[in-house]
Design an enzyme around this catalytic site. Structure first.
Site, mmCIF file in Angstrom:
data_model
loop_
_atom_site.group_PDB
_atom_site.id
_atom_site.type_symbol
_atom_site.label_atom_id
_atom_site.label_comp_id
_atom_site.label_asym_id
_atom_site.label_seq_id
_atom_site.Cartn_x
_atom_site.Cartn_y
_atom_site.Cartn_z
ATOM 1 N N GLU A 1 0.653 -1.268 0.030
ATOM 2 C CA GLU A 1 0.084 -0.111 -0.082
ATOM 3 C C GLU A 1 0.705 1.225 0.288
ATOM 4 O O GLU A 1 1.154 1.801 1.132
ATOM 5 C CB GLU A 1 -1.196 0.121 1.374
ATOM 6 N N LYS B 1 -2.323 -1.951 -3.207
ATOM 7 C CA LYS B 1 -3.508 -1.235 -2.513
ATOM 8 C C LYS B 1 -3.196 0.161 -2.836
ATOM 9 O O LYS B 1 -2.406 0.694 -1.957
ATOM 10 C CB LYS B 1 -3.807 -1.448 -1.033
HETATM 11 P P1 13P Z 1 -9.191 4.156 4.250
HETATM 12 O O1 13P Z 1 -10.009 3.344 3.154
HETATM 13 O O2 13P Z 1 -10.054 4.793 5.190
HETATM 14 O O3 13P Z 1 -8.270 5.175 3.619
HETATM 15 O O4 13P Z 1 -8.257 2.948 4.912
HETATM 16 C C1 13P Z 1 -7.710 1.914 3.858
HETATM 17 C C2 13P Z 1 -6.545 1.519 4.742
HETATM 18 O O5 13P Z 1 -6.374 0.358 5.281
HETATM 19 C C3 13P Z 1 -5.538 2.523 5.007
HETATM 20 O O6 13P Z 1 -4.325 1.910 5.432
#
Ligand code: 13P
Length: 340
Positions: A177, A219
């Site tokens: 991510e 992600k």
């Molecule tokens: P949000 O969808 O609230 O941005 O959170 C996703 C997430 O896992 C952040 O690390």
């Protein structure tokens, strides 16, 4: 490492029009959300809230994987059943956030580096014993005056790749991510440029660290104008540039892309994901899915308000957002769903 098993898990996480639900807020973040909603910030309330989420009837129809936090993965339902067992029994794969948070980066004013590599192999082994089968690590990239710097992008990409390699070694599908934040008044074009550079750097590092692309999930953020930017593009424009950016920078070998919501409203996040699938699904090499926290949880959290008597309507709200996003995965979401 059983690579076939990893690849199967990665595919399962993004198949059947399902997506991920992130409920891995660290205690400080969870407490911040509770405080804003007027809910006491204690372990008891955090446990009750997470039990509400995982016992939502029908959640497994829309959600393939639930991302937990260290405190949560060790908790039990009121009846003594472990959360991990309850999740698995609901047909959902348990996952775990393993980064130790984004900290100020030395010598880089306004930028963050995510920590948590020290001791990670041992922590992963323990989480595997508990039952988790995928993991998450979030890197944070801010857009602003003179930032992001190359140093920040490279350091975060390197840490993501080292985390992903350790995950695969210990039997976990890594959720990679790299989040380009929405905060600020930057334009859609600036977000595009930064997101492309970040993703190219991340995949270059993943290659150097010998991460198997077929056994991971990306992600990313959607490509969006800053929250304070005066020009806010339409849902279709956002869909077009986001897919254009991903097609340039993300190898076809990964099974899926699961977006974070990043502070978008639940409705907008669903509408944008839907538009991408309507306009491009048949032409994409990967599944376009979701891994939202706020865009699925927020209405439920507000309805619950820490009260036992609100559990049922809160679960209905949670299921509603999860099902809107399942619909968006096959391009069948519409604003009318919000009224039903
Ligand atoms: P949000 O969808 O609230 O941005 O959170 C996703 C997430 O896992 C952040 O690390």
């Amino acid at each position: 490492m059983n690579m076939q098993e990893l690849i199967k898990t990665a595919k399962t996480l993004v198949s059947g029009h399902k997506g991920l639900l992130a409920m891995d807020e660290s205690n400080p973040t969870c407490n911040k959300r509770f405080a804003a909603a007027g809910i006491p910030q204690t372990e008891k309330f955090r446990r009750s809230y997470r039990e509400l989420i995982i016992t939502t009837p029908g959640l497994g129809e829309c959600i393939s994987g639930l991302i937990l936090y260290d405190e949560t993965i060790r908790q039990q339902k009121k009846d003594g059943t472990s959360f991990v067992k309850a999740i698995t029994d609901a047909g959902i794969i348990p996952g775990i956030k393993v980064d130790a948070g984004a900290k100020d980066m030395a010598g880089h004013l306004g930028e963050k580096i995510t920590e948590g590599l020290d001791g990670l192999r041992d922590r992963l082994r323990e989480y595997f014993q508990i039952g988790a089968r995928f993991a998450k690590w979030r890197a944070v990239i801010a857009i602003g005056n003179g930032i992001p710097s190359r140093g920040c992008i490279e350091a975060n990409a390197h840490a993501l790749a080292r985390y992903a390699a350790l995950c695969q070694e210990t039997g976990f599908v890594p959720i990679v991510e790299p989040e380009v934040l929405m905060d600020g008044d930057h334009s859609l074009e600036q977000c595009f440029e930064v997101t492309e550079e970040v993703l190219r750097t991340v995949f270059s590092q993943l290659y150097k660290q010998r991460v198997i692309l077929e056994g991971m999930i990306l992600k990313p953020n959607m490509v969006l104008p800053g929250l304070a930017c005066s020009k806010q593009e339409s849902v279709d424009e956002v869909a077009d540039v986001t897919v254009e950016c991903l097609l340039r920078a993300v190898p076809a070998a990964i099974p899926g892309i699961a977006f974070l919501s990043g502070g978008q409203s639940g409705e907008l996040a669903s509408a944008r994901l839907n538009a991408m699938n309507v306009r491009f699904k048949s032409r994409l090499p990967w599944e376009l899915a979701f891994s939202f926290a706020r865009a699925i949880q927020q209405p439920a959290l507000e309805i619950w308000h820490g009260e036992e008597s609100n559990i049922l309507p809160a679960q209905q709200a949670l299921y509603h957002r999860a099902s809107c996003n399942r619909a968006a995965r096959h391009g069948e979401y519409s604003a009318a769903m919000e009224k039903s």
